[in-house]
Design a protein around this motif. Structure first.
Motif, PDB file in Angstrom:
ATOM      1  N   ASN A  12      17.396  30.151   9.307  1.00 30.35           N
ATOM      2  CA  ASN A  12      17.746  31.208   8.878  1.00 30.35           C
ATOM      3  C   ASN A  12      17.024  32.181   8.325  1.00 30.35           C
ATOM      4  O   ASN A  12      15.778  31.724   7.573  1.00 30.35           O
ATOM      5  CB  ASN A  12      19.091  30.297   7.294  1.00 30.35           C
ATOM      6  N   LYS A  14      16.436  34.912   7.323  1.00 31.21           N
ATOM      7  CA  LYS A  14      16.997  35.791   6.066  1.00 31.21           C
ATOM      8  C   LYS A  14      16.432  36.759   6.679  1.00 31.21           C
ATOM      9  O   LYS A  14      15.970  37.650   8.140  1.00 31.21           O
ATOM     10  CB  LYS A  14      16.309  34.874   4.978  1.00 31.21           C
ATOM     11  N   HIS A 101      25.323  32.256   1.572  1.00 28.97           N
ATOM     12  CA  HIS A 101      24.120  31.084   0.853  1.00 28.97           C
ATOM     13  C   HIS A 101      24.036  31.649  -0.335  1.00 28.97           C
ATOM     14  O   HIS A 101      24.347  33.093  -0.745  1.00 28.97           O
ATOM     15  CB  HIS A 101      23.262  32.269   1.850  1.00 28.97           C
ATOM     16  N   GLU A 171      22.440  23.113   0.021  1.00 30.31           N
ATOM     17  CA  GLU A 171      21.226  23.787  -0.461  1.00 30.31           C
ATOM     18  C   GLU A 171      21.288  23.870  -2.391  1.00 30.31           C
ATOM     19  O   GLU A 171      21.942  24.411  -2.809  1.00 30.31           O
ATOM     20  CB  GLU A 171      21.313  24.635   0.151  1.00 30.31           C
ATOM     21  N   ALA A 175      15.876  24.060  -5.305  1.00 31.56           N
ATOM     22  CA  ALA A 175      15.098  23.568  -3.741  1.00 31.56           C
ATOM     23  C   ALA A 175      14.506  24.764  -2.612  1.00 31.56           C
ATOM     24  O   ALA A 175      13.634  24.773  -1.851  1.00 31.56           O
ATOM     25  CB  ALA A 175      15.930  22.591  -2.886  1.00 31.56           C
ATOM     26  N   ILE A 176      15.116  25.687  -2.281  1.00 29.92           N
ATOM     27  CA  ILE A 176      15.231  26.935  -1.307  1.00 29.92           C
ATOM     28  C   ILE A 176      13.439  27.365  -2.236  1.00 29.92           C
ATOM     29  O   ILE A 176      13.810  28.593  -3.316  1.00 29.92           O
ATOM     30  CB  ILE A 176      16.485  28.090  -2.086  1.00 29.92           C
ATOM     31  N   GLY A 177      12.989  27.626  -0.978  1.00 29.25           N
ATOM     32  CA  GLY A 177      11.720  28.728  -0.706  1.00 29.25           C
ATOM     33  C   GLY A 177      11.210  27.794  -2.164  1.00 29.25           C
ATOM     34  O   GLY A 177      10.456  28.378  -2.286  1.00 29.25           O
ATOM     35  N   GLY A 216      17.058  23.587   2.122  1.00 29.45           N
ATOM     36  CA  GLY A 216      16.260  23.658   0.582  1.00 29.45           C
ATOM     37  C   GLY A 216      14.299  22.849   0.784  1.00 29.45           C
ATOM     38  O   GLY A 216      14.256  21.954   0.594  1.00 29.45           O
ATOM     39  N   SER A 217      13.709  23.800   1.886  1.00 26.67           N
ATOM     40  CA  SER A 217      12.223  23.387   1.950  1.00 26.67           C
ATOM     41  C   SER A 217      12.596  22.174   2.799  1.00 26.67           C
ATOM     42  O   SER A 217      11.225  21.682   2.197  1.00 26.67           O
ATOM     43  CB  SER A 217      11.475  23.154  -0.015  1.00 26.67           C
ATOM     44  N   LEU A 236      19.345  23.109   7.521  1.00 27.28           N
ATOM     45  CA  LEU A 236      19.467  25.126   7.120  1.00 27.28           C
ATOM     46  C   LEU A 236      17.826  24.864   7.078  1.00 27.28           C
ATOM     47  O   LEU A 236      17.732  25.109   5.526  1.00 27.28           O
ATOM     48  CB  LEU A 236      20.571  24.450   6.516  1.00 27.28           C
ATOM     49  N   ILE A 237      17.298  25.817   7.915  1.00 24.24           N
ATOM     50  CA  ILE A 237      15.358  25.285   7.644  1.00 24.24           C
ATOM     51  C   ILE A 237      15.335  26.979   7.094  1.00 24.24           C
ATOM     52  O   ILE A 237      15.125  28.339   8.519  1.00 24.24           O
ATOM     53  CB  ILE A 237      15.238  25.542   8.683  1.00 24.24           C
ATOM     54  N   GLY A 238      14.870  28.122   6.346  1.00 19.91           N
ATOM     55  CA  GLY A 238      14.319  28.923   5.972  1.00 19.91           C
ATOM     56  C   GLY A 238      12.809  28.917   6.470  1.00 19.91           C
ATOM     57  O   GLY A 238      12.491  29.611   7.880  1.00 19.91           O
ATOM     58  N   GLY A 239      12.048  29.087   6.195  1.00 22.93           N
ATOM     59  CA  GLY A 239      10.561  29.268   5.410  1.00 22.93           C
ATOM     60  C   GLY A 239      10.152  28.440   6.816  1.00 22.93           C
ATOM     61  O   GLY A 239       9.059  29.416   7.909  1.00 22.93           O
TER      62      GLY A 239
HETATM   63  P1  PGA Z   1      13.841  27.578   2.632  1.00 25.13           P
HETATM   64  O1  PGA Z   1      15.671  27.904   2.997  1.00 25.13           O
HETATM   65  O2  PGA Z   1      13.893  26.411   4.376  1.00 25.13           O
HETATM   66  O3  PGA Z   1      13.241  28.331   2.514  1.00 25.13           O
HETATM   67  O4  PGA Z   1      13.898  26.518   1.221  1.00 25.13           O
HETATM   68  C1  PGA Z   1      16.372  27.357   3.048  1.00 25.13           C
HETATM   69  C2  PGA Z   1      17.377  28.084   2.948  1.00 25.13           C
HETATM   70  O5  PGA Z   1      18.045  29.300   2.211  1.00 25.13           O
HETATM   71  O6  PGA Z   1      18.482  28.483   4.141  1.00 25.13           O
END
Ligand code: PGA
Length: 255
Positions: A12, A14, A101, A171, A175-177, A216-217, A236-239
């Motif tokens: 993701n 973003k 999200h 998520e 834990a997100i970011g 979430g991280s 689901l991977i952000g950063g």
């Molecule tokens: P993150 O984000 O891996 O940066 O914590 C995950 C997400 O919000 O999908």
């Protein structure tokens, strides 16, 4: 992860990434896929911002990497300035659409009802909806995490779910970011509760086929432990999805 569910590692992006990431990130990943000696034991998906979708579609063509969008509108078409229809996303090559999200639930006040309409629109256009759910830190501290998350699943998932048209992403908002992750036990317990709720509604067999991602991280350092859990079927991977080496390493941890 179970044998019957192919692990899905979805990136993701973003509101990150620009023209440089078309080749620099998506093209790089496609090259890595092409370099594999055997079919990977996991599925990769990338979900860039809307304007990049057609370009990323070209960069990953024939690589086996799937394309996803980060949102869609719940209506088929019409006077909704700034929104994008599910049908158009399917036309440019999306197989997945992330809906609900927590950043959209917060930034845009999206309700379960709206998320459900978006998921329905994505499914009607032939894509799989990745429906996101997760509790806040205050809700977890109050002992309400499972109630909140299962409530979101019930409210946000449309009728007619199948293993092909639905993915859930759990998520935890805290834990997100943030660098914090759920403990393996907490993650497994929540994923099992989500699957039980899906089984109540759609039957055990359907629920057993639906993938439930953790988000979430998730990073190369913690992915293997999380992905080994019985009811965690991907991430689901952000950063970490913005760095090709990290995202690839998470895929390797799944395969
Ligand atoms: P993150 O984000 O891996 O940066 O914590 C995950 C997400 O919000 O999908």
């Amino acid at each position: 992860m179970s044998q019957e569910r192919t692990t899905l590692i979805a990136g993701n992006w973003k509101m990150n990434g620009g023209l440089d990431e078309v080749d620099g990130l998506a093209g790089d990943l496609a090259g890595r896929m092409a370099g594999l000696a055997a079919a990977p034991g996991f599925e990769l998906a990338v979900c860039p911002p809307f304007p990049l979708l057609p370009m990323v579609a070209s960069a990953i063509e024939e690589s086996g990497i799937a394309l996803g969008a980060q949102d869609c509108h719940g209506n088929e078409k019409g006077a909704h300035t700034g929104d994008v229809s599910a049908k158009l996303l399917a036309q440019v090559g999306c197989a997945y659409v992330i809906v609900g999200h927590s950043e959209r639930r917060t930034d845009h006040g999206e309700t379960d009802e709206q998320v459900r309409a978006k998921a329905e629109a994505a499914q009607a256009a032939g894509m799989a909806a990745i429906v996101c759910v997760g509790e806040t830190e205050a809700e977890r501290d109050a002992g309400r995490a499972t109630e909140v998350v299962v409530g979101q699943v019930v409210g946000s998932v449309p009728e007619g779910a199948t293993a092909e048209n639905l993915v859930i992403a759990y998520e935890p908002v805290w834990a997100i970011g943030t660098g914090k992750t759920a403990t393996p036990q907490d993650a497994q317990d929540m994923h099992a509760a989500i699957r039980a709720s899906l089984a109540d509604r759609f039957g055990a067999e359907t629920a057993a086929g639906i993938r439930i991602l953790y988000g979430g991280s998730m990073k190369p350092g913690n992915a293997a432990e999380l992905l080994a859990l019985a009811d965690v079927d991907g991430g689901l991977i952000g950063g970490a999805s913005l760095v090709a080496d990290d995202f690839w390493a998470i895929g390797q941890a799944a395969g």
